[in-house]
Motif scaffolding. Structure first.
Motif, short mmCIF file in Angstrom:
data_model
loop_
_atom_site.label_atom_id
_atom_site.label_comp_id
_atom_site.label_asym_id
_atom_site.label_seq_id
_atom_site.Cartn_x
_atom_site.Cartn_y
_atom_site.Cartn_z
N GLY A 1 -51.08 69.18 -41.56
CA GLY A 1 -51.08 68.04 -42.19
C GLY A 1 -49.89 67.01 -41.46
O GLY A 1 -49.48 67.37 -40.88
N CYS A 2 -49.93 65.62 -42.08
CA CYS A 2 -49.06 64.69 -41.43
C CYS A 2 -48.67 63.77 -42.48
O CYS A 2 -49.52 63.46 -43.59
CB CYS A 2 -49.99 64.02 -40.43
N THR B 1 -46.66 59.95 -42.55
CA THR B 1 -46.03 59.03 -41.65
C THR B 1 -45.06 58.24 -42.68
O THR B 1 -45.34 57.99 -43.88
CB THR B 1 -47.10 58.01 -41.36
N ASP C 1 -52.54 53.03 -40.29
CA ASP C 1 -53.05 52.69 -41.26
C ASP C 1 -54.00 53.73 -41.91
O ASP C 1 -54.46 54.51 -41.10
CB ASP C 1 -54.25 51.41 -41.38
N GLY C 2 -54.36 53.87 -43.11
CA GLY C 2 -55.43 54.75 -43.61
C GLY C 2 -54.78 56.18 -43.89
O GLY C 2 -53.58 56.24 -43.94
N ASN C 3 -55.56 57.18 -43.86
CA ASN C 3 -54.99 58.56 -44.10
C ASN C 3 -54.08 59.16 -43.00
O ASN C 3 -54.75 59.03 -41.84
CB ASN C 3 -56.46 59.29 -44.08
N ASP C 4 -53.08 59.38 -43.47
CA ASP C 4 -52.10 60.41 -42.36
C ASP C 4 -52.70 61.45 -41.63
O ASP C 4 -52.63 61.79 -40.51
CB ASP C 4 -50.82 60.62 -43.11
N ASN C 5 -53.57 62.47 -42.56
CA ASN C 5 -54.06 63.38 -41.93
C ASN C 5 -55.22 63.00 -40.69
O ASN C 5 -55.38 63.57 -39.71
CB ASN C 5 -54.68 64.32 -42.66
N SER C 6 -56.04 62.01 -41.07
CA SER C 6 -56.82 61.48 -40.05
C SER C 6 -56.01 60.79 -38.74
O SER C 6 -56.58 61.09 -37.46
CB SER C 6 -57.84 60.39 -40.54
N TYR C 7 -54.74 60.35 -38.90
CA TYR C 7 -53.82 60.00 -37.92
C TYR C 7 -53.54 61.49 -36.85
O TYR C 7 -53.61 61.21 -35.66
CB TYR C 7 -52.86 59.24 -38.39
N LYS D 1 -43.87 57.75 -49.63
CA LYS D 1 -44.21 58.90 -48.67
C LYS D 1 -43.13 60.02 -48.69
O LYS D 1 -43.76 61.27 -48.65
CB LYS D 1 -44.14 58.23 -47.31
N LYS E 1 -45.33 68.31 -50.61
CA LYS E 1 -46.18 69.22 -49.51
C LYS E 1 -44.97 70.24 -49.27
O LYS E 1 -45.33 71.52 -49.06
CB LYS E 1 -46.51 68.34 -48.28
#
Length: 101
Positions: free
Chosen positions: A59-60, A62, A20-26, A90, A97
């Motif tokens: 970066g990421c 998902t 859940d949430g931001n891919d970069n925070s994952y 996505k 990107k």
């Protein structure tokens, strides 16, 4: 030297649908070593440190599955409108990107 290091972008298939949430925070959470003392880190933890040190821009993205599991073998014949809207969204993010790196 840092000017010659490429941007690191990773694509993660989210089979569990739990991201859940931001891919970069994952990604940053996955690269975290949880405050373990550097002298006590295992080989995988040291590899995480090296990834963070080398790739300062990263970066990421998902991705969920593009369609229900039972329909995957017919995936090449599906139109864009038949795919999961989150997957399509996505993929557009990923494309932008990659094109802007």
């Amino acid at each position: 030297m840092r000017d010659f290091i490429p941007h690191f972008e990773i694509v993660v298939r989210d089979f569990s649908l739990l991201i859940d949430g931001n891919d970069n925070s994952y990604l940053e959470q996955a690269l975290s070593n949880g405050g373990i003392n550097p002298s006590r880190r295992t080989e995988p933890q040291r590899a995480k440190d090296q990834l963070k040190e080398i790739f300062t821009t990263r970066g990421c993205v998902t991705l969920t599955t593009p369609c229900p599991f039972r329909e995957l073998q017919n995936l090449p014949n599906k139109s864009l409108e038949e795919l999961d809207p989150d997957f399509v969204s996505k993929m557009k993010v990923l494309r932008e990107k990659v094109m802007n790196i």
